[in-house]
Design an enzyme around this catalytic site. Structure first.
Site, PDB file in Angstrom:
ATOM      1  N   ASP A 227     -22.153  47.411 -33.306  1.00 11.62           N
ATOM      2  CA  ASP A 227     -21.024  47.986 -32.986  1.00 11.62           C
ATOM      3  C   ASP A 227     -20.289  47.919 -31.423  1.00 11.62           C
ATOM      4  OD1 ASP A 227     -18.510  49.314 -34.028  1.00 11.62           O
ATOM      5  OD2 ASP A 227     -19.486  51.424 -33.530  1.00 11.62           O
ATOM      6  N   SER A 251     -12.884  52.518 -34.909  1.00  9.99           N
ATOM      7  CA  SER A 251     -13.287  51.420 -35.930  1.00  9.99           C
ATOM      8  C   SER A 251     -12.960  52.020 -37.303  1.00  9.99           C
ATOM      9  CB  SER A 251     -15.003  51.557 -35.791  1.00  9.99           C
ATOM     10  OG  SER A 251     -15.427  50.895 -34.572  1.00  9.99           O
ATOM     11  N   GLN A 301     -15.900  43.813 -38.904  1.00 14.04           N
ATOM     12  CA  GLN A 301     -15.278  45.137 -38.693  1.00 14.04           C
ATOM     13  C   GLN A 301     -13.610  44.961 -38.648  1.00 14.04           C
ATOM     14  OE1 GLN A 301     -15.289  47.495 -34.843  1.00 14.04           O
ATOM     15  NE2 GLN A 301     -17.315  48.306 -36.063  1.00 14.04           N
TER      16      GLN A 301
END
Length: 312
Positions: A227, A251, A301
């Protein structure tokens, strides 16, 4: 140990204290402890909310890694090959996180789990993860990009220390706080006033304290690190970073596929790009390579990148 009873937690706390007196830095020991979940009941686990990358809200990789750890607590002798997560609400670092695991299916070759992360009675993340027995098969992969190695690159802590004076005291401590993953960007940008550049970017990362961890813990650590910087890829073409006051970012979802064994004490190249942004969202992809060129994981993502409009 990814899951434990309260009695075992006392034992684990003693291990953590020993780690803090060892060459392992405090934040590395902290991250390892974050992934040692407490077993509350069958299929029900609790993790620590505080610690890791941020102090204002729980880092997305933190919740993904703990959710994967919770799933691993219910799976025997199979390794995760993919996970798909949605971030539902921001996590509060002042509170623990409870993980509910649904044993969706235990098949002959694949095992499927659904994990829900809960704080204060509300879902903050939902995730599905699939686990696979080891099988041989045909193999191919994209080649690792030909980029500069980690040697000689500045660590992110050094980069931040060099510009911290530009922040007010309120934000400086969080900007400079120790972090568990060692990160070296190949072409770092200006934190506060970046020029528009291409979306493709690369960094090297590792966690020396991962040495000796089993494969499930290695997966959790890499999931945590995956991440880092990824959403920033969609900000690069627009000359933006997290520190710009005119952008709101978060996110929205996170998917990951594991292709090969991981030993995260070693350097891995994280190469990222952003094929598209629009509609206040940015789409980002990542590939993780070992130094020998082996592709060990792929990541995707989508994130919110909304123009900030002050409320009256």
């Amino acid at each position: 140990l990814l899951c434990s009873t309260p009695k075992v937690l006392i034992f684990l706390l003693n291990i953590i204290k020993k780690r803090e007196r060892s060459p392992m830095n405090d934040v590395s020991a902290e991250l390892l402890s974050l992934l040692e979940l407490e077993t509350l009941e069958l299929n029900l686990f609790r993790g620590i909310g505080t610690g890791g990358e941020t102090s204002t809200r729980i880092f997305g990789g933190h919740v993904i890694a703990q959710a994967l750890a919770a799933a691993y607590c219910t799976v025997d002798d199979r390794m995760c090959h993919s996970l798909h997560a949605y971030f539902v609400r921001p996590g509060d670092p002042a509170m623990p996180v409870v993980y509910q695991v649904d044993r969706t299916r235990d098949g002959g070759s694949f095992t499927t789990r659904r994990i829900v992360a809960v704080q204060n009675g509300k879902q903050i993340l939902t995730m599905s993860a699939s686990f696979h027995i080891h099988e041989d098969g045909w193999h191919h992969q994209h080649e690792m990009p030909d980029v500069q190695g980690p040697e000689g690159l500045l660590e992110r802590a050094e980069l931040r220390a060099g510009v911290a004076h530009q922040l007010n005291e309120k934000h400086r401590d969080d900007f400079l706080r120790q972090r568990p993953i060692e990160v070296r960007e190949i072409a770092p940008r200006d934190f506060f006033d970046p020029a528009p550049v291409g979306d493709v970017n690369h960094l090297w990362f590792r966690m020396p304290a991962a040495k000796g961890a089993d494969m499930s813990m290695q997966h959790c650590l890499l999931a945590y690190a995956s991440d880092l910087n990824l959403l920033g890829s969609s900000l690069r073409p627009h000359g933006l970073t997290w520190f710009n006051k005119d952008v709101m970012s978060a996110s929205l979802d996170h998917a990951m596929w594991f292709h090969a064994p991981v030993q995260f004490e070693n350097w891995y190249l994280y190469t990222m790009d952003s094929p598209f942004s629009g509609g206040a969202r940015g789409f980002n992809r990542g590939s993780v390579y070992a130094q020998d060129g082996t592709l060990v994981a792929s990541v995707a993502q989508e994130g919110l990148i909304r123009k900030y409009v002050p409320r009256n």
